[in-house]
Design an enzyme around this catalytic site. Sequence first.
Site, PDB file in Angstrom:
ATOM      1  N   GLU B 212       0.722  -1.250  -0.074  1.00  0.00           N
ATOM      2  CA  GLU B 212       0.096  -0.011   0.081  1.00  0.00           C
ATOM      3  C   GLU B 212       0.905   1.289   0.091  1.00  0.00           C
ATOM      4  O   GLU B 212       2.061   1.074   0.090  1.00  0.00           O
ATOM      5  CB  GLU B 212      -0.930  -0.028   1.349  1.00  0.00           C
ATOM      6  CG  GLU B 212      -0.094  -0.050   2.595  1.00  0.00           C
ATOM      7  CD  GLU B 212      -1.265  -0.264   3.845  1.00  0.00           C
ATOM      8  OE1 GLU B 212      -2.379  -0.659   3.629  1.00  0.00           O
ATOM      9  OE2 GLU B 212      -0.620   0.039   4.870  1.00  0.00           O
ATOM     10  N   HIS B 251      -3.648   2.168   7.525  1.00  0.00           N
ATOM     11  CA  HIS B 251      -2.673   1.773   8.464  1.00  0.00           C
ATOM     12  C   HIS B 251      -1.986   3.014   8.872  1.00  0.00           C
ATOM     13  O   HIS B 251      -1.450   3.894   8.170  1.00  0.00           O
ATOM     14  CB  HIS B 251      -1.715   0.742   7.971  1.00  0.00           C
ATOM     15  CG  HIS B 251      -2.474  -0.643   7.785  1.00  0.00           C
ATOM     16  ND1 HIS B 251      -2.771  -1.096   6.481  1.00  0.00           N
ATOM     17  CD2 HIS B 251      -2.697  -1.401   8.839  1.00  0.00           C
ATOM     18  CE1 HIS B 251      -3.268  -2.220   6.549  1.00  0.00           C
ATOM     19  NE2 HIS B 251      -3.397  -2.512   7.902  1.00  0.00           N
TER      20      HIS B 251
END
Lengths: 376, 294
Positions: B212, B251
């Site tokens: 990501e 995150h």
Amino acid sequence: MKLFEYQAKEAFAAAGIPVPKSRLVTDPAQARAAADELGGHCVVKAQVLTGGRGKAGLIKLAGSAAEAEALSASLLGETRQIITRLLIEEAVDFKREVYLSITVDAVAGKALIMASADGGVDIEHLAATAPEKIARVLVDLDQGLQAFQIKNVVFALGLAGGETGKQAAAVVKNLYAVFRKHDAELAEINPLFVTADGSVVAGDGKLIIDDNSLSRQAGYELTREHFDSDTEFEAAQDGIPYLQFDGDISLMCAGAGLTTTVFDLINYEGGSVANYLEFGGPNYRRAKRAMELCLKNDCKVLLVVTFGTIARADVMAEGVVEAMNELKPRVPIITCIRGTNEEEATATLRKAGLEPMFDTEEAVRKAVALCAGGKS
Amino acid sequence: MSVYITRENKVLIQGMTGQEGSYWTRHMRDLGTNVVFGVTPGKEGQDVDGVPVFHSIVNGIKAFEADTAMLFVPPKFTKDAVFEALDAGIKKIVTVAEGVPLQEMLQIRKAALSCGAMVLGGNTSGVISAGEAMLGMFPYWIDRVYKPGTIGVMTRSGSLTNEVTAEVVKAGFGLSTLIGVGGDQVPFTRFVEVLPLYQADPGTKAVVMVGELGGSMEEEVAEAIAAGFFTKPLVAFIGGRTAPEGKRMGHAGAIAGGGRGTAKGKVELLEKAGAGVAKRPSEVGPLLRQALGT
């Protein structure tokens, strides 16, 4: 958690880093009195958390107390963003500006000191255009900052030798102490001024405290100013990750990576996102609160996508159905709830009259299509 | 075949008597993990389903051999628990804790590098060799996600990993070993450090990387491929391609700024290095088939 400049400078001063004399004020009359005390010639600095304050006109030079009062009145009357506090600071007569920061280096597993003799500039721009002008010194946290490292940083700042060199070395040492003591993700002085008489003083101060360490850093609290919207602030107080957008599809998903992916998929399909909300992890039993936050938006569809292990599908499905029954949303709900105990989850959703889906990309396409239908 | 965790490993579990620890210990053993003892200070003499508990690792290894540590320990005690395992000479350590203080993450990573240990986490589901053994928390009972096979998966995510892995299985493949490096800003082990395990494993034919935005782990993988350091087919999925810059979406480690750590930059480097890059999870299966000529 990013601190305001005045908070960062308080922490710097407490650690022995020289900062300009200043007063924190909340109204123009106080600003006038503060400017008087500082001798009239001063800088009026809006205490906001956004970067680029100088360019945005949020830092102004005042030649007199009356001017400081007028500038303060105009800054406090700003409508583009919330400004409640101003720092009235003595104007520093500097001859040089240098850059000094300490952050984390994830690859080395060490603290990273960055120093440059070119201060007062956007360091990311400098890193991209002239990386050789930035010195990088890695510090092992268990060994601590060593004398040779301080020396190398002071050389990189171009301040070695004499009284200035001594003061700069003390600033490096003390900034490292601030970094450690405050569990910082970033401690930055940009610019660090060198005055005409060779003293060093922190012109600006940036201190970001690691969110995972906030519980042991007393005295700082998140305020509305840390967020771009009321709902983001409200969600943060509940510990629910939430970001505000202005599109049609409200996301109520679980799992940070999965929610981000659903966000991407909606954009690929030409849809738009009303909000990003993630109710996985510790929040998977809080579907009702999550849905309440989502429904604060003027959205056209509520999209629920999960694929959890600990965040059990059956628990989240029950939560969604309970929330539906209590909150009675007027927008359609699309669910794609999978993972642990998904058979029970599916049965629960069907019983509540929903048509559960099982493929994320299909669910996204359906949500986007529903929004488009609503527009025509 | 598998990497990192097999049935041969002798696993000790720190925090085994807690609610999460005891629940997942049962599941780990059900799958086939060889759990030799547990550690909870103050509970020596107790057991969890017949697995003995000791006050400390030092006490446990007097009675049983162990080569792997699994931690179910809260974030603020994680550094101490990892150091205890390193001190006992354990070289494989998995920690699922989310919320370890950032500067302690640095200390853990640094200590692991110094000891030549591979610590996985934090903020991870752990590692699973499908059909064989696991350390952590995986719904291995869901066949359409955790079917054994020849694809190595490395990931920063949890739920998204289930999503992508289901696509791998849908395409007719299965997993060798799935390694979660975790979603934190300072992963104790980085993607590029996991690659040699897959490179050396004859049972792994290709690798899927679930990455990501944020950080530089995916860029490092692209460099490793470009340098010929990793030679098996690799298919990447990178989340956050449309995430606005400067916002922390997802995150803790998922934030891009100043042109660094962007999903776009990662995709470009990986494509240039010859990796397959999936735009959507559903493209992962077809790209794997293409890469493996099946």
